[in-house]
Design an enzyme around this catalytic site. Structure first.
Site, PDB file in Angstrom:
ATOM      1  N   HIS A 159      37.435 -18.862  58.278  1.00  8.70           N
ATOM      2  CA  HIS A 159      38.014 -18.691  56.943  1.00  8.70           C
ATOM      3  C   HIS A 159      36.891 -18.342  55.970  1.00  8.70           C
ATOM      4  O   HIS A 159      35.809 -18.926  56.035  1.00  8.70           O
ATOM      5  CB  HIS A 159      38.699 -20.000  56.526  1.00  8.70           C
ATOM      6  CG  HIS A 159      38.867 -20.172  55.055  1.00  8.70           C
ATOM      7  ND1 HIS A 159      38.067 -21.028  54.319  1.00  8.70           N
ATOM      8  CD2 HIS A 159      39.727 -19.600  54.174  1.00  8.70           C
ATOM      9  CE1 HIS A 159      38.436 -20.977  53.047  1.00  8.70           C
ATOM     10  NE2 HIS A 159      39.438 -20.124  52.930  1.00  8.70           N
ATOM     11  N   HIS A 217      34.075 -14.556  47.194  1.00  7.40           N
ATOM     12  CA  HIS A 217      34.894 -15.749  47.409  1.00  7.40           C
ATOM     13  C   HIS A 217      35.410 -16.132  46.032  1.00  7.40           C
ATOM     14  O   HIS A 217      34.712 -16.775  45.264  1.00  7.40           O
ATOM     15  CB  HIS A 217      34.049 -16.871  48.010  1.00  7.40           C
ATOM     16  CG  HIS A 217      34.808 -18.118  48.307  1.00  7.40           C
ATOM     17  ND1 HIS A 217      34.230 -19.209  48.934  1.00  7.40           N
ATOM     18  CD2 HIS A 217      36.095 -18.484  48.075  1.00  7.40           C
ATOM     19  CE1 HIS A 217      35.125 -20.171  49.057  1.00  7.40           C
ATOM     20  NE2 HIS A 217      36.260 -19.745  48.540  1.00  7.40           N
TER      21      HIS A 217
END
Length: 317
Positions: free
Chosen positions: A67, A115
Site C-alpha cells: 500500500h 502520498h
C-alpha cells in the site's frame, strides 16, 4: 488563516511525538538465510510466477502487495510527518525482488508521485522504468499496478499520462477498446506485462489508440476491502480473514484485501506491527489446510518472510 495554521502546527507536533515514541515493528525475527531459501526447488521470490502454469487465472492466486508503495522516501514534509506518512522501508525494486506483485502508485498532473499532499521524491517515469527493468530480467512475472489520480482532477490526468504510458506500451496488458468482457487474465496473458488498474476522475480504463490498458480500479470484477480509517485491530483482522475466505471460493474476481490502516493516534507502522504477523500465521494455517487463492494481500512494512509465506500459498508445478 490562524485556525488552519494552528491545525497544521498541532498535526506536526503530534507527528514529532509519534516519531519519538513509536517503537519499531515488533514480531518475529527472520534470518536472511531463511527468507532467501528457494520457495520450491530453484524457485525464488524474484521469479515465483515463472513456476506457475500459464493457465492460472490471476484471481486464483495469493499475491503479496504493498500500500502506498513509494512512501519510503520523500521531501521535508514527509520527513516531518514520517510516523504518519511512511508506509514502506524497501525501495520499489527491492519490493519486486522480494516477491511483491501488486503496487499502489499515486500521481498528480505533474506526473510526480505523492502520498496525499506529500511529494515522495519520485516520478511516474521513474516508477515505470524500474518496473520495466525488472520485467526485462524476469519476463515471466507480471506486475499489477494501481495508478491513482492523487489530485482527483478532471480528464487532464488521463491526457497527461498518455504520452508516458505510450512510451512503455509494449509492457502493458491491453485489450481492444470494444472488449466489455471484464475477464480476469491468465498468467499467459500478462507475463512480462503490467496489468494497470486505473483510478481516475473518468472512472474508466485508460484508452490509447483504440486499446484499453488494463481495467478500472473498483470495477465489478473486483472486491475491495480497505477499512483504513482507524479501525480496531480486532475488527480489521476479522475483515481481512473474511475477505481472504471469500477470495478462496471465487475464481472470477480480483480480491484486493488491504492489511493497512492508520489514524492520528495509531500509525501505519503500529497497525503493521499488530496485523502483519497475525495475517502471516493465518495464511500459513490455510496453506497447511490447502486453502489457496487468497487474493491480493496489500501491506504496509511487510517483512520478506511474510511476503514469501503468502507466495507459498500458491500451488506450484
Amino acid at each position: 488563516m490562524y485556525k488552519n495554521y494552528l491545525q497544521r502546527t498541532l498535526v506536526l507536533l503530534l507527528c514529532f511525538i509519534l516519531y519519538f515514541f513509536t517503537f519499531p515493528l515488533g514480531g518475529k525475527a527472520y534470518s536472511l538465510n531463511n527468507w532467501n531459501k528457494p520457495i520450491k526447488n530453484s524457485v525464488t521470490t524474484k521469479q515465483w510466477m515463472s513456476a506457475l502454469p500459464d493457465t492460472t487465472n490471476l484471481a486464483a492466486l495469493s499475491i503479496p502487495g504493498t500500500h502506498d508503495t513509494m512512501s519510503y522516501n520523500g521531501d521535508i514534509t514527509w520527513t516531518l510527518t514520517k510516523p504518519l506518512a511512511q508506509t514502506q522501508t524497501m525501495s520499489l525494486y527491492q519490493q519486486l525482488e522480494a516477491g511483491i506483485r501488486y503496487i499502489d502508485i499515486r500521481a498528480k498532473d505533474n506526473l510526480n508521485i505523492y502520498h496525499g499532499p506529500i511529494f515522495l521524491n519520485a516520478s511516474l517515469s521513474g516508477v515505470l522504468e524500474t518496473i520495466t527493468q525488472f520485467l526485462k530480467k524476469n519476463p515471466k512475472e507480471t506486475i499489477i499496478m494501481r495508478l491513482k489520480d492523487e489530485q482527483n482532477s478532471n480528464d487532464s490526468f488521463d491526457y497527461r499520462i498518455q504520452p508516458l504510458i505510450n512510451i512503455y506500451k509494449d509492457y502493458f496488458y491491453t485489450t481492444p477498446r470494444t472488449d466489455t468482457s471484464n475477464k480476469i487474465p491468465t498468467l499467459k496473458d500478462v507475463r512480462g506485462k503490467i496489468l494497470l488498474l486505473s483510478e481516475n476522475h473518468t472512472k474508466k480504463p485508460l484508452v490509447i489508440n483504440s486499446r484499453k490498458f488494463g481495467m478500472q480500479f473498483g470495477a465489478p470484477n473486483q472486491v475491495i476491502q480497505d477499512d483504513y480509517n482507524g479501525p480496531s485491530v480486532k475488527t480489521k483482522f476479522k475483515e481481512i480473514v473474511q475477505t481472504a475466505y471469500q477470495a478462496s471460493k471465487a475464481d472470477n474476481k480480483l480480491f484486493l484485501n488491504h492489511i493497512s490502516a492508520t489514524s492520528l493516534t495509531f500509525t501505519p507502522r503500529q497497525y503493521a506491527a499488530a496485523l502483519n504477523n497475525k495475517v502471516e500465521q493465518f495464511v500459513l494455517n490455510l496453506t497447511s489446510e490447502k486453502v489457496r487463492g487468497l487474493g491480493i494481500l496489500i501491506m504496509d512494512f511487510p517483512e520478506k518472510q511474510t511476503i514469501k509465506n503468502i507466495i507459498k500459498n500458491n500451488k506450484f508445478n
